[in-house]
Design an enzyme around this catalytic site. Structure first.
Site, mmCIF file in Angstrom:
data_model
loop_
_atom_site.group_PDB
_atom_site.id
_atom_site.type_symbol
_atom_site.label_atom_id
_atom_site.label_comp_id
_atom_site.label_asym_id
_atom_site.label_seq_id
_atom_site.Cartn_x
_atom_site.Cartn_y
_atom_site.Cartn_z
ATOM 1 N N ASP A 51 0.862 -1.183 0.000
ATOM 2 C CA ASP A 51 0.000 0.000 0.000
ATOM 3 C C ASP A 51 0.898 1.232 0.000
ATOM 4 O OD1 ASP A 51 -2.066 1.749 0.102
ATOM 5 O OD2 ASP A 51 -2.731 1.225 2.123
ATOM 6 N N ALA A 52 1.392 1.564 -1.205
ATOM 7 C CA ALA A 52 2.387 2.619 -1.362
ATOM 8 C C ALA A 52 1.828 3.889 -1.995
ATOM 9 C CB ALA A 52 3.548 2.100 -2.213
ATOM 10 N N LYS A 53 0.714 3.745 -2.717
ATOM 11 C CA LYS A 53 0.053 4.879 -3.374
ATOM 12 C C LYS A 53 1.038 5.697 -4.193
ATOM 13 C CE LYS A 53 -3.526 5.135 0.196
ATOM 14 N NZ LYS A 53 -2.951 4.106 1.111
ATOM 15 N N ARG A 54 1.822 5.002 -5.000
ATOM 16 C CA ARG A 54 2.781 5.690 -5.861
ATOM 17 C C ARG A 54 2.075 6.239 -7.099
ATOM 18 N NH1 ARG A 54 5.361 5.277 -1.490
ATOM 19 N NH2 ARG A 54 7.472 4.410 -1.437
#
Length: 273
Positions: free
Chosen positions: A91-94
């Protein structure tokens, strides 16, 4: 892990639970703080206590980045012990331009061996395509999130007489198919789930917001199920912080079991074998 393999795990475990490993060192049981790597030890015990009850784990990368190199070490060790029959989500939301996105993809897919990564689609197709170029890996695009601020942009009407999140779904669904793309749709957004399913009927949805954020599991399940279940419902704080004492893993299991049992009933009701 393919969508068929994921659905097989859902059937076997009678669960579509994703457990968020939002491991905050400031919230860990005190007795763990004496250890060399309290974050990893906390995760290890949570995983061992819950692996038969969930089909996915989702470490929130920010909780590990905040600890610097030690946090990254804890994260890599955690990913290494995740069960092979559980889907792993970074869950990095890059979300950045192409060459930078490719390096993010290498970091999470090649180095850390995650099955998937969350990506913000705001910069468009060329910021997402590098992630889709990794065979056997998944992209989970932010579409309609559960936070209050989601209405600032996601619910705005566009010139096509649809809301922005609908445009995101409709446009991005042309970049990849349901075998490699999922979407984040918050559990607090049940009023719009039918619109989501009209546009992406076959895709899996990662659904945060059940539990501490107040989303309703029965409501999101009834509205969001497709023929392969099509949902990964995430719960973090409600499970991993069910206790702050030495019994934290036991209490986490109890909390996860309660969710799994409810999911089993919903699967039997809406997707009977």
């Amino acid at each position: 892990m393919t969508s068929a393999q994921l659905f097989d795990q859902i059937r076997q475990k009678k669960s579509y639970l994703c457990i968020g490993l939002d491991t905050d060192i400031q919230k860990l049981p005190r007795h763990l703080l004496e250890l060399e790597d309290p974050v990893f030890e906390f995760n290890r015990q949570i995983i061992e206590a819950t692996a038969d009850l969930c089909v996915a784990y989702k470490p929130n990368i920010a909780f590990y980045e905040a600890l610097g190199p030690k946090g990254w070490e804890s994260l890599e060790k955690t990913v290494a012990i995740l069960p092979k029959n559980c889907f792993s989500i970074a869950d990095a939301k890059r979300g950045d331009i192409g060459n930078t996105s490719e390096l993010y993809a290498r970091a999470f897919f090649d180095r850390m061996q995650f099955d998937s990564v969350t990506v913000a689609p705001y910069m468009g197709e060329d910021s997402v395509k590098p992630f889709l170029g990794h065979k056997g890996k998944w992209v989970i695009l932010l579409a309609l999130t559960s936070n209050m601020g989601s209405r600032d942009f996601q619910l705005l009407n566009t010139e096509n007489s649809e809301m922005l999140f609908e445009t995101v779904l409709r446009t991005s669904s042309q970049w990849g198919d349901a075998s490699q793309m999922m979407y984040v749709v918050g559990a607090t957004q049940t009023a719009y789930i039918n619109k989501v399913r009209q546009i992406v009927p076959d895709h899996f949805l990662l659904v945060p917001g059940v539990g501490a954020q107040g989303g309703s599991l029965p409501e999101i399940s009834k509205a969001g199920f497709n023929k392969q279940c099509g949902l990964l419902v995430n719960s973090s704080r409600q499970i991993i912080y069910a206790s702050s004492g030495e019994d934290f893993a036991e209490k986490a299991r109890e909390a996860a079991l309660a969710v799994q049992q409810e999911m089993a009933q919903l699967l039997d009701e809406y997707l009977p074998e």
